[in-house]
Design an enzyme around this catalytic site. Structure first.
Site, PDB file in Angstrom:
ATOM      1  N   GLU A  10       0.694  -1.285  -0.097  1.00 25.02           N
ATOM      2  CA  GLU A  10       0.032  -0.032  -0.041  1.00 25.02           C
ATOM      3  C   GLU A  10       0.976   1.400  -0.063  1.00 25.02           C
ATOM      4  O   GLU A  10       1.944   1.220   0.270  1.00 25.02           O
ATOM      5  CB  GLU A  10      -0.984   0.081   1.237  1.00 25.02           C
TER       6      GLU A  10
ATOM      7  N   ASN B  93     -12.324  -1.339  -0.734  1.00 23.37           N
ATOM      8  CA  ASN B  93     -11.614  -1.718   0.343  1.00 23.37           C
ATOM      9  C   ASN B  93     -12.444  -1.223   1.760  1.00 23.37           C
ATOM     10  O   ASN B  93     -12.531  -0.159   1.666  1.00 23.37           O
ATOM     11  CB  ASN B  93     -10.163  -1.219   0.508  1.00 23.37           C
ATOM     12  N   GLU B  94     -12.495  -2.209   2.722  1.00 25.07           N
ATOM     13  CA  GLU B  94     -13.281  -1.737   3.844  1.00 25.07           C
ATOM     14  C   GLU B  94     -14.341  -0.800   3.621  1.00 25.07           C
ATOM     15  O   GLU B  94     -14.291   0.504   4.205  1.00 25.07           O
ATOM     16  CB  GLU B  94     -12.145  -1.368   4.818  1.00 25.07           C
TER      17      GLU B  94
ATOM     18  N   TYR C  79      -6.856  -8.791  11.852  1.00 21.26           N
ATOM     19  CA  TYR C  79      -5.652  -8.479  12.344  1.00 21.26           C
ATOM     20  C   TYR C  79      -5.159  -9.025  13.758  1.00 21.26           C
ATOM     21  O   TYR C  79      -6.427  -9.061  14.485  1.00 21.26           O
ATOM     22  CB  TYR C  79      -5.192  -6.991  12.460  1.00 21.26           C
TER      23      TYR C  79
ATOM     24  N   GLU D 205      -6.251  -9.130   4.180  1.00 22.08           N
ATOM     25  CA  GLU D 205      -5.303  -8.472   5.189  1.00 22.08           C
ATOM     26  C   GLU D 205      -5.327  -8.959   6.290  1.00 22.08           C
ATOM     27  O   GLU D 205      -6.333  -9.466   6.773  1.00 22.08           O
ATOM     28  CB  GLU D 205      -5.897  -7.047   5.320  1.00 22.08           C
TER      29      GLU D 205
ATOM     30  N   GLN E  67       2.119  -6.121   5.803  1.00 12.69           N
ATOM     31  CA  GLN E  67       2.398  -5.626   4.308  1.00 12.69           C
ATOM     32  C   GLN E  67       3.564  -6.204   3.864  1.00 12.69           C
ATOM     33  O   GLN E  67       4.387  -6.504   4.893  1.00 12.69           O
ATOM     34  CB  GLN E  67       1.786  -4.206   4.232  1.00 12.69           C
TER      35      GLN E  67
END
Ligand code: AHR
Length: 525
Positions: free
Chosen positions: A45, A191-192, A259, A315, A364
């Site tokens: 990103e 995204n999101e 996460y 992610e 990432q």
């Protein structure tokens, strides 16, 4: 009795810990699905120094580079055989206007990266720079469209620019130096969308998805697009339910973000300064992705009993406080054996659901969150997570072989530490030993074992159940202390090494003593 008691006490006094006996069963006669190599996907990103200073330094840089890509990082990624890379975000994707990132560099407009530190983005790394990098690495590209602040037209034109052989966007691409289309397959529609991608409700996003996807055209009928819906975070099962119900077969896959984080409010804890409880808590939280995956899959099954729609964990990884004195918006964190275990245990779980999970993207690739690589000016280091990915390479595109563990110590991981609002109320258990295995195209078996126990060695006996082992070799990753990490001053403190201590016994089993806090991959022929 007395003697052995005294011997044990003496050994413990010397700091030598007792061994625990563990049996591993490999069920080679019952092969599962192919482990899609894209489970080993990366995420890049425009965030902190992931792109600028990480992947890209520009052709004028004194840092050795090939056409602007920094060579040390490029070579390390090449070695990892990265199968797929996601770009340009993340949250950044929903503020990114791709046309600002093509054409002569001096004409490219600048923008403020509002999500990540408010720094000025000069757009010198754009579509050509990303897709050419993927081509050089030999990996697939996964490009996320700007749904939050972009337009349907912008999306349609971007896909035409990347994939059409002819027409106005292809002409523009050719003017910018690229003759052939790149044929990008993986397209993320936002995204999101529930957060930084537009704060939408699932019902609204579902309609938006249907509209956007209509104009995502296939420019080569033999290479159709694979359209990915912006999925839930963690325990938001309603999001998955609504999308499955309302988007249905208009998508190829729905994503999930998970996460390993202490909570979204306040401190997330240090990446390197943690105690034993923090360590075990973190691994417990990582493994808690399994019930989360199961619940999302069971919701998907309700609407898609034939499993036409895939689940992608696009992610995942650890998220700690940033390193002291670094920009809080850059999410630059160090990495220890704790991260290595999060990687290994998560990959073990992803393998188990290989029939449904077709892609995962660790967050990432460089310099951000649980990255493979960290850079500082001209220096570079490989993280313990990098070595897990290296040791797990043989599992890519191999056939999943079910396995189980008996005799592993299981500890409770209490949930009371959570301060986030999205946490599930259950308490968790963590098994010290975990395992995954697969068979490659040549018939070789690969078995990856983790011993997360900080103190105890494991005497492991692997029963291959009919698979005749003639030769075994291995690779190990371990460290002196759970808080150790590779630094720019000492970049080789933790690295994987050849491991020759696994032995084939007369009865056909394989035995090995796994040190405390170690990860081993065995190759069995
Ligand atoms: O990976 C960092 C950020 O985490 C991504 O930009 C976003 O999608 C997620 O919230």
């Amino acid at each position: 009795m007395k003697k052995s008691f005294f011997l044990l006490s003496a050994l413990l006094a010397l700091g030598v810990n007792a061994k625990n006996n563990v049996a591993v069963n490999i069920d080679a006669s019952n092969p599962g699905a192919k482990i899609n190599k894209n489970i080993y996907g990366q995420f890049s990103e425009h965030l902190g120094s992931c792109i600028y200073g990480g992947l890209w330094v520009g052709p004028e840089s004194p840092i050795p580079n090939k056409d602007g890509y920094r060579l040390d990082v490029f070579n390390a990624l090449k070695e990892l055989q990265v199968p797929l890379m996601r770009w340009p975000g993340g949250c950044f994707a929903d503020e990114y206007h791709w046309m600002d990132g093509i054409g002569p560099k001096e004409n490219r407009p600048r923008m403020v990266n509002n999500n990540w530190g408010g720094v000025v983005e000069d757009n010198s790394f754009g579509t050509h720079e990303f897709l050419n990098l993927c081509e050089l690495l030999g990996c697939d590209a996964y490009v996320s469209m700007n749904v939050g602040s972009g337009s349907v037209q912008e999306t349609a034109q971007w896909i035409e620019y990347m994939n059409a052989a002819d027409g106005p966007m292809a002409t523009l691409r050719k003017q910018n130096g690229r003759e052939k289309p790149w044929n990008v397959k993986y397209i993320g529609i936002g995204n999101e969308a529930w957060g930084c991608g537009g704060n939408m409700r699932p019902e609204y996003y579902s309609d938006i998805f249907r509209r956007y996807q209509t104009y995502c055209r296939n420019f080569d009928q033999d290479k159709p697009l694979y359209k990915i819906a912006s999925g839930a975070s963690d325990y938001d099962y309603e999001w998955t339910d609504v999308l499955m119900n309302r988007i249905g077969t208009q998508m190829n896959a729905v994503s999930l973000h998970y996460y390993t984080v202490l909570g979204w409010n306040g401190s997330k804890g240090s990446a390197t300064k943690f105690d034993n409880d923090d360590y075990y808590w973190c691994l417990g939280k990582a493994c808690a992705i399994e019930p989360v995956i199961r619940k999302h899959l069971s919701i998907m099954d309700k609407y898609d009993p034939n499993h036409n729609i895939d689940l992608l964990v696009d992610e995942w990884g650890t998220w700690f406080d940033v390193e002291p004195e670094t920009n809080p918006g850059f999410l630059f964190q160090q990495s220890t054996m704790r991260d290595a275990f999060v990687a290994a245990m998560s990959l073990n779980i992803f393998h188990k659901y290989a029939d449904r999970i077709q892609m995962c993207n660790i967050a990432q690739v460089v310099n951000v969150l649980q990255s493979m690589i960290l850079t500082k000016d001209d220096k570079m280091l490989l993280t313990p997570t990098y070595f897990v990915f290296k040791m797990y390479k043989p599992h890519m595109d191999a056939t999943y072989i079910p396995s189980s563990v008996q005799g592993s110590k299981i500890i409770p991981v209490k949930n009371e530490r959570y301060n986030g609002t999205m946490e599930e109320p259950e308490n968790r258990e963590l098994s010290m030993v975990s395992v995954t295995s697969s068979k490659d195209a040549k018939g070789k078996l690969h078995i990856s074992l983790s011993n997360a126990d900080l103190k105890e060695e494991q005497a492991v006996t692997i029963n291959l159940n009919g698979y005749k082992a003639k030769k075994v070799s291995g690779e190990i990753l371990t460290a002196q202390s759970k808080n150790d990490c590779n630094t720019f001053e000492n970049p080789d403190k933790i690295k994987s090494e050849a491991y020759a201590k696994a032995k084939i016994q007369k009865d056909g089993t394989i035995t090995l003593d796994m040190p405390a806090m170690s990860i081993v991959t065995l190759e069995v022929e």
